[in-house]
Design a protein around this motif. Structure first.
Motif, PDB file in Angstrom:
ATOM      1  N   ALA A 148       2.496  18.330  47.426  1.00  0.00           N
ATOM      2  CA  ALA A 148       3.506  19.351  47.716  1.00  0.00           C
ATOM      3  C   ALA A 148       4.329  18.965  48.944  1.00  0.00           C
ATOM      4  CB  ALA A 148       2.851  20.712  47.907  1.00  0.00           C
ATOM      5  N   CYS A 149       3.681  18.408  49.964  1.00  0.00           N
ATOM      6  CA  CYS A 149       4.419  17.974  51.159  1.00  0.00           C
ATOM      7  C   CYS A 149       5.406  16.867  50.797  1.00  0.00           C
ATOM      8  CB  CYS A 149       3.458  17.507  52.243  1.00  0.00           C
ATOM      9  SG  CYS A 149       2.573  18.857  53.050  1.00  0.00           S
ATOM     10  N   ARG A 150       4.982  15.938  49.961  1.00  0.00           N
ATOM     11  CA  ARG A 150       5.895  14.867  49.524  1.00  0.00           C
ATOM     12  C   ARG A 150       7.050  15.443  48.702  1.00  0.00           C
ATOM     13  NH1 ARG A 150       4.136  10.405  51.435  1.00  0.00           N
ATOM     14  NH2 ARG A 150       1.927   9.910  51.572  1.00  0.00           N
ATOM     15  N   GLU A 151       6.756  16.461  47.898  1.00  0.00           N
ATOM     16  CA  GLU A 151       7.797  17.099  47.090  1.00  0.00           C
ATOM     17  C   GLU A 151       8.833  17.791  47.983  1.00  0.00           C
ATOM     18  OE1 GLU A 151       8.348  20.233  43.376  1.00  0.00           O
ATOM     19  OE2 GLU A 151       6.346  19.828  44.140  1.00  0.00           O
ATOM     20  N   VAL A 152       8.373  18.480  49.021  1.00  0.00           N
ATOM     21  CA  VAL A 152       9.298  19.118  49.964  1.00  0.00           C
ATOM     22  C   VAL A 152      10.187  18.051  50.601  1.00  0.00           C
ATOM     23  CG1 VAL A 152       9.462  20.349  52.168  1.00  0.00           C
ATOM     24  CG2 VAL A 152       7.858  21.134  50.422  1.00  0.00           C
ATOM     25  N   PHE A 153       9.566  16.966  51.051  1.00  0.00           N
ATOM     26  CA  PHE A 153      10.316  15.857  51.647  1.00  0.00           C
ATOM     27  C   PHE A 153      11.372  15.342  50.661  1.00  0.00           C
ATOM     28  CE2 PHE A 153      10.892  11.272  52.084  1.00  0.00           C
ATOM     29  CZ  PHE A 153      11.329  11.164  53.391  1.00  0.00           C
ATOM     30  N   ASP A 154      10.943  15.090  49.422  1.00  0.00           N
ATOM     31  CA  ASP A 154      11.856  14.558  48.403  1.00  0.00           C
ATOM     32  C   ASP A 154      12.984  15.536  48.065  1.00  0.00           C
ATOM     33  OD1 ASP A 154      10.409  12.195  48.273  1.00  0.00           O
ATOM     34  OD2 ASP A 154       9.270  12.795  46.491  1.00  0.00           O
ATOM     35  N   LEU A 155      12.672  16.832  48.030  1.00  0.00           N
ATOM     36  CA  LEU A 155      13.696  17.832  47.723  1.00  0.00           C
ATOM     37  C   LEU A 155      14.762  17.933  48.818  1.00  0.00           C
ATOM     38  CD1 LEU A 155      11.529  20.711  46.218  1.00  0.00           C
ATOM     39  CD2 LEU A 155      13.316  19.413  45.036  1.00  0.00           C
ATOM     40  N   LEU A 156      14.355  17.757  50.067  1.00  0.00           N
ATOM     41  CA  LEU A 156      15.297  17.904  51.177  1.00  0.00           C
ATOM     42  C   LEU A 156      16.014  16.612  51.534  1.00  0.00           C
ATOM     43  CD1 LEU A 156      13.215  20.301  53.441  1.00  0.00           C
ATOM     44  CD2 LEU A 156      15.150  20.872  51.959  1.00  0.00           C
ATOM     45  N   ARG A 157      15.509  15.495  51.066  1.00  0.00           N
ATOM     46  CA  ARG A 157      16.096  14.201  51.418  1.00  0.00           C
ATOM     47  C   ARG A 157      17.553  14.053  50.976  1.00  0.00           C
ATOM     48  NH1 ARG A 157      14.186   8.155  50.274  1.00  0.00           N
ATOM     49  NH2 ARG A 157      14.439   7.403  52.405  1.00  0.00           N
ATOM     50  N   PRO A 158      17.929  14.435  49.757  1.00  0.00           N
ATOM     51  CA  PRO A 158      19.349  14.310  49.378  1.00  0.00           C
ATOM     52  C   PRO A 158      20.288  15.113  50.284  1.00  0.00           C
ATOM     53  CG  PRO A 158      17.991  14.674  47.430  1.00  0.00           C
ATOM     54  CD  PRO A 158      17.102  14.881  48.634  1.00  0.00           C
ATOM     55  N   LEU A 159      19.824  16.225  50.790  1.00  0.00           N
ATOM     56  CA  LEU A 159      20.629  17.016  51.723  1.00  0.00           C
ATOM     57  C   LEU A 159      20.893  16.209  52.992  1.00  0.00           C
ATOM     58  CD1 LEU A 159      21.823  19.869  52.450  1.00  0.00           C
ATOM     59  CD2 LEU A 159      19.604  20.321  53.508  1.00  0.00           C
ATOM     60  N   ARG A 160      19.860  15.533  53.478  1.00  0.00           N
ATOM     61  CA  ARG A 160      19.996  14.726  54.688  1.00  0.00           C
ATOM     62  C   ARG A 160      20.905  13.523  54.449  1.00  0.00           C
ATOM     63  NH1 ARG A 160      14.632  13.142  54.958  1.00  0.00           N
ATOM     64  NH2 ARG A 160      15.146  11.869  56.745  1.00  0.00           N
ATOM     65  N   VAL A 161      20.797  12.922  53.265  1.00  0.00           N
ATOM     66  CA  VAL A 161      21.671  11.794  52.926  1.00  0.00           C
ATOM     67  C   VAL A 161      23.118  12.275  52.868  1.00  0.00           C
ATOM     68  CG1 VAL A 161      22.292  10.137  51.111  1.00  0.00           C
ATOM     69  CG2 VAL A 161      19.886  10.468  51.726  1.00  0.00           C
ATOM     70  N   ALA A 162      23.348  13.401  52.196  1.00  0.00           N
ATOM     71  CA  ALA A 162      24.701  13.950  52.063  1.00  0.00           C
ATOM     72  C   ALA A 162      25.300  14.302  53.428  1.00  0.00           C
ATOM     73  CB  ALA A 162      24.696  15.176  51.150  1.00  0.00           C
ATOM     74  N   ALA A 163      24.448  14.673  54.377  1.00  0.00           N
ATOM     75  CA  ALA A 163      24.923  15.008  55.720  1.00  0.00           C
ATOM     76  C   ALA A 163      25.235  13.758  56.538  1.00  0.00           C
ATOM     77  CB  ALA A 163      23.884  15.856  56.450  1.00  0.00           C
ATOM     78  N   GLY A 164      24.880  12.592  55.991  1.00  0.00           N
ATOM     79  CA  GLY A 164      25.172  11.344  56.694  1.00  0.00           C
ATOM     80  C   GLY A 164      24.097  10.916  57.674  1.00  0.00           C
ATOM     81  N   ASP A 165      22.899  11.516  57.566  1.00  0.00           N
ATOM     82  CA  ASP A 165      21.822  11.123  58.476  1.00  0.00           C
ATOM     83  C   ASP A 165      21.479   9.644  58.323  1.00  0.00           C
ATOM     84  OD1 ASP A 165      21.642  13.697  59.416  1.00  0.00           O
ATOM     85  OD2 ASP A 165      19.655  14.108  58.580  1.00  0.00           O
ATOM     86  N   PHE A 166      21.536   9.136  57.093  1.00  0.00           N
ATOM     87  CA  PHE A 166      21.222   7.734  56.814  1.00  0.00           C
ATOM     88  C   PHE A 166      21.734   7.397  55.423  1.00  0.00           C
ATOM     89  CE2 PHE A 166      17.812  10.277  55.208  1.00  0.00           C
ATOM     90  CZ  PHE A 166      17.393   9.668  54.047  1.00  0.00           C
TER      91      PHE A 166
END
Length: 179
Positions: A148-166
């Motif tokens: 579940a922790c990995r799923e939360v990470f995976d779900l939020l990662r595209p948001l961070r990419v879209a924000a230009g974090d990396f």
């Protein structure tokens, strides 16, 4: 930690129902409200653990970052970049850590105008103790298993990419798991 609300209904689900009646179905409203509430809950939990050490979670993160560096010190600009915070926030964080004797400032020998923050031995002790306690409570996520922790990470990662974090490496791409 704040007193639990102990409501007999889910206020976010209720807001979602009311929102839908008034403006139509917008799942992103319930999602963002849930994320923001989760942020409040988790920040209160982790801050309660690190408070006895004179830390906030932001100060704890700065100490951890310094322990990850090869020499135990980093330029303030690099701290801000890695923690994704404004330079003023870094200065404030380092000021407080310095007053607590957990970091020391020194001139950057590679940059005549730059300043390095270096973790002290006391800072290393504090970060080790606080880390053990945070890990014991799973950073406030004790109700979630590893998947579940990995799923939360995976779900939020595209948001961070879209924000230009990396930027994602080419082979990874959005929606693909990292190897």
């Amino acid at each position: 930690m704040p007193k639990p609300l102990a409501l007999d209904f889910d206020p976010i689900a209720r807001a979602d129902e009311l929102w839908t009646r008034r403006w139509g179905n917008v799942p992103s409203m319930a999602a963002i409200t849930s994320v923001m509430r989760a942020h409040q809950i988790l920040l209160a939990r982790v801050d309660a653990v690190v408070k006895p050490y004179g830390l906030t979670f932001a100060r704890y993160e700065a100490l951890v970052l310094l322990t990850f560096s090869r020499s135990g010190e980093l330029p303030l600009s690099k701290i801000g970049e890695r923690l994704m915070v404004h330079p003023t926030s870094v200065t404030n964080t380092v000021d407080r850590l310095e007053r607590a004797g957990l970091v020391a400032r020194r001139p950057n020998p590679l940059d005549g105008r730059g300043v390095l923050a270096a973790i002290t031995e006391r800072g290393r002790q504090v970060v080790e103790q606080a880390t053990r306690e945070l890990m014991a409570v799973e950073f406030g996520l004790e109700g979630y298993d590893e998947a579940a922790c990995r799923e939360v990470f995976d779900l939020l990662r595209p948001l961070r990419v879209a924000a230009g974090d990396f930027d994602l490496p080419r082979q990874e791409g959005p929606g693909r798991e990292q190897s």
